[in-house]
Write an enzyme that holds these catalytic residues in place. Structure first.
Site, mmCIF file in Angstrom:
data_model
loop_
_atom_site.group_PDB
_atom_site.id
_atom_site.type_symbol
_atom_site.label_atom_id
_atom_site.label_comp_id
_atom_site.label_asym_id
_atom_site.label_seq_id
_atom_site.Cartn_x
_atom_site.Cartn_y
_atom_site.Cartn_z
ATOM 1 N N HIS A 178 50.220 27.243 40.930
ATOM 2 C CA HIS A 178 50.027 28.528 40.081
ATOM 3 C C HIS A 178 50.148 28.656 38.625
ATOM 4 O O HIS A 178 49.974 29.603 38.353
ATOM 5 C CB HIS A 178 50.564 29.591 40.854
ATOM 6 N N THR B 218 43.379 37.226 38.540
ATOM 7 C CA THR B 218 42.685 38.061 39.727
ATOM 8 C C THR B 218 42.519 39.322 39.183
ATOM 9 O O THR B 218 41.644 39.936 39.872
ATOM 10 C CB THR B 218 43.651 37.767 40.944
ATOM 11 N N LYS C 209 39.198 42.182 39.908
ATOM 12 C CA LYS C 209 39.046 43.647 40.551
ATOM 13 C C LYS C 209 38.557 44.488 39.391
ATOM 14 O O LYS C 209 37.671 45.396 39.833
ATOM 15 C CB LYS C 209 40.582 43.965 40.504
ATOM 16 N N LYS D 7 49.292 44.289 33.623
ATOM 17 C CA LYS D 7 49.544 42.763 33.917
ATOM 18 C C LYS D 7 51.156 42.733 33.569
ATOM 19 O O LYS D 7 51.453 43.328 32.727
ATOM 20 C CB LYS D 7 48.680 41.656 33.616
ATOM 21 N N ARG D 8 51.782 41.743 34.201
ATOM 22 C CA ARG D 8 53.069 41.499 33.615
ATOM 23 C C ARG D 8 53.144 41.099 32.060
ATOM 24 O O ARG D 8 51.992 40.663 31.478
ATOM 25 C CB ARG D 8 53.575 39.954 34.225
ATOM 26 N N LYS E 203 50.010 36.060 27.675
ATOM 27 C CA LYS E 203 49.176 36.973 28.049
ATOM 28 C C LYS E 203 48.499 37.683 27.050
ATOM 29 O O LYS E 203 47.522 38.461 26.745
ATOM 30 C CB LYS E 203 49.584 37.864 29.130
HETATM 31 C C1 OAK Z 1 54.729 33.162 39.564
HETATM 32 C C2 OAK Z 1 55.929 32.235 39.527
HETATM 33 C C3 OAK Z 1 56.305 30.948 39.458
HETATM 34 C C4 OAK Z 1 54.585 30.090 39.371
HETATM 35 C C5 OAK Z 1 53.484 31.002 39.307
HETATM 36 C C6 OAK Z 1 53.489 32.262 39.423
HETATM 37 C C7 OAK Z 1 52.232 33.128 39.121
HETATM 38 O O1 OAK Z 1 52.405 34.353 39.610
HETATM 39 N N1 OAK Z 1 51.097 32.516 38.840
HETATM 40 C C8 OAK Z 1 49.922 33.440 38.824
HETATM 41 O O2 OAK Z 1 49.381 33.080 39.947
HETATM 42 C C9 OAK Z 1 48.183 33.857 40.224
HETATM 43 C C10 OAK Z 1 47.493 33.452 41.514
HETATM 44 O O3 OAK Z 1 47.156 32.178 41.490
HETATM 45 C C11 OAK Z 1 47.083 33.355 39.083
HETATM 46 O O4 OAK Z 1 46.072 34.249 39.058
HETATM 47 C C12 OAK Z 1 47.932 33.628 37.847
HETATM 48 O O5 OAK Z 1 46.971 33.111 36.546
HETATM 49 C C13 OAK Z 1 49.269 32.829 37.547
HETATM 50 O O6 OAK Z 1 49.823 33.185 36.655
#
Ligand code: OAK
Length: 829
Positions: free
Chosen positions: A371, A675, A679, A564-565, A570
């Site tokens: 991710h 995501t 939405k 978002k965070r 970002k």
């Molecule tokens: C959080 C902790 C460790 C590694 C990744 C994440 C994370 O939240 N990644 C996010 O995952 C989402 C779902 O796939 C993506 O839409 C986001 O772009 C990504 O930052």
């Protein structure tokens, strides 16, 4: 189980669950009077919420039991989704809609003297996640149940979810989120427990055949207790399970000896240490901090889940080689990677399988989803820590690495660089275990979450693994969202309007049916109603802003949202610099000129990780800009800057439908997918964004004339960064004016934001804010111009929604099921 002759009695009394208003009211009153021990004289909204939830919970659990029974009888393959985060939000509204009884409940609640909206508002969000990764897991659970896949989620039952954010004097303050006071949605299973071992030593012995056997001995034991949450599918009786583990001292561990000897403190301390494991969610998003307790959480959860999965498999009495035909386990990022090692340990040390046979089973069972490509988020654990906490697992990791490197050596003889680059153990000081590499080696499929992201992982961070395993092992599954929560629940009026134009609510099960909306695009009455719904959603948000911040905003202004965070990648800083630029431009205009400008409300929301200083600076700057702009009489309605406190799932359900424009403006190549972009578009808002993550596929689907793209492309990022560091890096005049305003003290103390400015101007501008600033400003100008033509704007919105069918998490889950898990839905009659 119950003997045949007695089953009749059981069947006669089987709980059927209410189906009408009367039945619903009866259940609510019963729960108020008995479960809650209240009466109609002291039933407040809180009690009414509790009783309503309990009434629905009873229904869900009946279907949950039947679903589990059906799956056990059918004896088909199940999916297990292992995720450290499930960002579920509220459950009641979702349950009512999914079982199709919201209208029934609304009528009943009404007759009992309450309003359904107020009852829904009583619920505390289940906030067991940070952001994208956790919310994706929640959408996946909804789709898995809705599509009738036999699937379980496994996670941790944190006592404290993500912290609550308060904004005090413009600063973020974190407040603990204790959410378990009353949680009607969970079922404690005190009979489902697993003892989990930590620390200790490994002893090796020879068995009768001369084979070496490892024994992991000593250390400490913590008990995992299961808590189950039913997950109802939409318009289907299928109800899946989310099993969350809670830690407690094992009965052996609570030292009665100490207790009886009067050493209460020490015996209680042991107990508290055990309970600490599931106490709190780590509040970092896209960042790895390498804390021992976090590794303990991971092993605790993974070991309990695998024990449970293996126990279920063993009941079928099948041969071990059939394990992958019955079980698919998906690793949601690297956090559950120890599951690979744990399954190998179970098979070899406990079940006595040969290494190779066990390893074939392991790798056929697991799939790994990545991710993020951000280097600071890629998990690594010090070998020393692993040795101390999980001595046997470290040995197994070394063996996995040894056998893996032997195959690499065969394929790439004498290529030492290759061996060093792909080794699961990083030979640095201290040595580290690279969890992503372990996950790749231990899985049969590895996927990214959007096309660009999947390409990037295959050509950058994992490129050597593609050479070793071949391209087939690597794939893409573009993320999706559940239209049930993110359209039907969040935006009921739009859902009804869409239903009226597409032939009912079928689109909620097959989102591609949205394309029928294009046939109605020339229908003026339809467009008018569409616009009215957007306006009503904006009015609702306007009222909320007034109530919580005491700022009056004009609901006819363009609502520009970035929620978002908070993270430098970002680029909320790009947004707020743009807002300052706009403010300075307005200030420089004559009153006549100003009158011609389009009013805009810039809305921000999101949490910063508590230790992320720069993210907190960004929050502070946004709030300070708001404090100046919002009370500037020359500006009035033309610009308002709003920071919404404590952004979470239920707030998103209010904010997303109220947006005209949302911002998805990460530095190209950094946002794996995103995501919320999906939405916002699904709710009839347009987006401004970079060519990053799923923005690219959204553009492909809805057409580039319906999206405001700007900025650097990912293939140019590296060169620009290099140029910033080694060439001359200049910042253009517009951005310099913004910096001058900040540093002259227009928005607080002149020195307050020095580091933020310096990061862009003097320290290499890693996130390319200066490179993208001008095209961002120009694109925002285009937005203003296009928004003036409301009729054309609405057409774009409708056209975009019509083309969003691809982004359902149902599509996504079907792709996982076919391409990675090899599981089939279990059809229900
Ligand atoms: C959080 C902790 C460790 C590694 C990744 C994440 C994370 O939240 N990644 C996010 O995952 C989402 C779902 O796939 C993506 O839409 C986001 O772009 C990504 O930052």
């Amino acid at each position: 189980s119950i003997p045949e002759p007695q089953r009749e009695a059981w069947k006669k009394h089987q709980v059927q669950g209410f189906t009408d208003k009367d039945g619903f009211e009866k259940e609510v009153v019963r729960h108020v009077e008995t479960t809650l021990a209240r009466s109609l004289f002291n039933c407040d909204e809180g009690a009414a919420y509790s009783a309503t939830s309990l009434a629905f919970r009873d229904r869900l659990i009946t279907e949950w039991n039947r679903t589990q029974q059906r799956q056990t009888t059918a004896d088909t393959k199940r999916v297990y989704y292992l995720s450290l985060e499930f960002l579920m939000g509220r459950a009641l509204d979702n349950a009512m809609l999914n079982v199709g009884l919201k209208d029934v409940a609304k009528g009943g609640i009404d007759e009992l003297g309450f309003r359904i909206e107020d009852i829904i508002e009583q619920e505390h969000d289940a906030a067991l996640g940070n952001g994208g990764l956790g919310r994706l897991a929640a959408c996946f659970l909804d789709s898995l149940a809705s599509l009738n896949y036999p699937a379980w989620g496994y996670g941790l039952r944190y006592r404290y979810g993500i912290f609550k954010q308060e904004i005090i004097n413009g600063y973020q303050v974190e407040v603990p989120d204790y959410w378990l006071d009353f949680n009607p949605w969970e079922f404690p299973r005190h009979d489902v427990t697993v003892d989990i071992q930590f620390y200790g030593n490994v002893r090796k012995s020879q068995d009768d055949n001369g084979k070496t056997v490892a024994h992991w001995e000593g250390g400490e034991i913590v008990t995992a207790v299961a808590y189950d949450m039913p997950i109802p599918g939409y318009a289907t009786p299928s109800t899946n399970n989310l099993r969350l583990w809670s830690s407690k001292a094992s009965s052996g561990e609570f030292d009665f000896q100490k207790f009886n000897n009067g050493d209460y403190e020490s015996s209680v301390a042991d107990q508290q240490r055990a309970e600490t494991i599931s106490a709190v969610l780590y509040p970092n998003d896209n960042l790895d901090r390498g804390k021992e307790l976090r590794l303990k959480q991971q092993y605790f959860w993974v070991a309990a889940s695998l024990y449970d999965i293996v126990r279920r498999f063993k009941k079928t009495k099948r041969a071990w080689r059939e394990f992958p035909d019955q079980v698919a386990i998906q690793l949601n990022d690297t956090h559950p990677t120890l599951a690979v090692v744990e399954l190998q340990r179970i098979l070899v040390d406990i079940e006595g399988l040969e290494w190779d046979e066990a390893w074939t089973i392991v790798t056929s069972t697991f799939g790994y989803t990545n991710h993020t490509v951000l280097p600071e988020a890629l998990e690594k654990w010090p070998v020393g820590l692993m040795q101390h906490l999980l001595p046997r697992h470290l040995q197994i990791i070394y063996d996995i690495n040894l056998f893996f490197l032997q195959t690499v050596e065969k394929k790439f003889p004498n290529d030492r660089e290759m061996l060093t680059s792909v080794s699961i153990i990083e030979e640095c000081q201290p040595k580290m275990v690279r969890m992503a590499y372990l996950a790749i080696v231990g899985s049969h499929k590895v996927n990214g979450v959007a096309e660009l992201h999947s390409d990037l992982i295959q050509t950058t961070i994992f490129k050597d693994f593609v050479k070793i395993f071949g391209a087939d092992k690597f794939t893409n599954v573009t993320n999706g969202i559940t239209p049930r929560r993110w359209l039907h629940q969040a935006n009921p009026r739009l859902s009804e309007l869409i239903a009226s134009k597409t032939g009912g609510h079928e689109f909620l099960k097959d989102l591609t049916q949205l394309n029928k909306l294009e046939l109605s695009i020339d229908d003026a009455a339809f467009r008018k109603e569409w616009a009215e719904i957007k306006y009503a959603n904006k009015v609702r948000l306007t009222k909320y802003i007034k109530k919580t911040l005491d700022v009056t905003v004009n609901p006819s202004a363009l609502f520009d949202v970035q929620v978002k965070r908070i993270h430098e990648y970002k680029r909320q800083q790009l947004n707020i610099f743009g807002v300052i630029h706009r403010y300075l431009a307005l200030k420089a205009m004559s009153p006549e000129e100003r009158k011609k400008q389009l009013p805009r409300v810039s809305i921000f929301g999101g949490k910063a990780a508590p230790g992320y200083w720069m993210a907190k600076q960004i929050i502070h700057l946004i709030n300070n800009v708001g404090a100046v702009v919002n009370k500037d009489p020359e500006i009035g309605d033309l610009l308002k800057v709003i920071y919404l406190e404590d952004y979470n799932v239920s707030k998103a359900e209010m904010i997303v439908p109220a947006s005209d424009l949302s911002e998805h403006i990460s530095t190209a190549g950094t946002e794996a997918s995103g995501t919320s972009n999906m939405k916002f578009v699904l709710n009839g808002g347009l987006i401004i964004g970079t060519c990053d993550g799923a923005n690219i596929e959204i553009t492909r689907e809805i057409g580039q004339e319906n999206i405001f793209l700007f900025g650097t492309l990912s293939e140019d990022v590296e060169d620009l960064r290099h140029a910033h560091t080694y060439g001359s890096h200049t910042v253009d005049a517009g951005l310099n004016k913004v910096f001058e305003a900040i540093q002259s003290g227009t928005f607080g103390e002149p020195n307050d934001f020095g580091a933020m400015v310096a990061a862009v101007r003097d320290h290499g501008d890693y996130y390319l804010v200066s490179d993208d600033f001008q095209s961002y400003i120009d694109t925002q100008k285009m937005v203003d111009n296009e928004y003036r033509n409301q009729d054309e704007w609405i057409r774009k919105c409708i056209r975009s929604v019509a083309r969003m069918g691809f982004f359902s998490s149902d599509r996504c889950i079907n792709e996982y099921a076919e391409g990675i898990w090899n599981v089939e839905p279990l059809v229900v009659n």
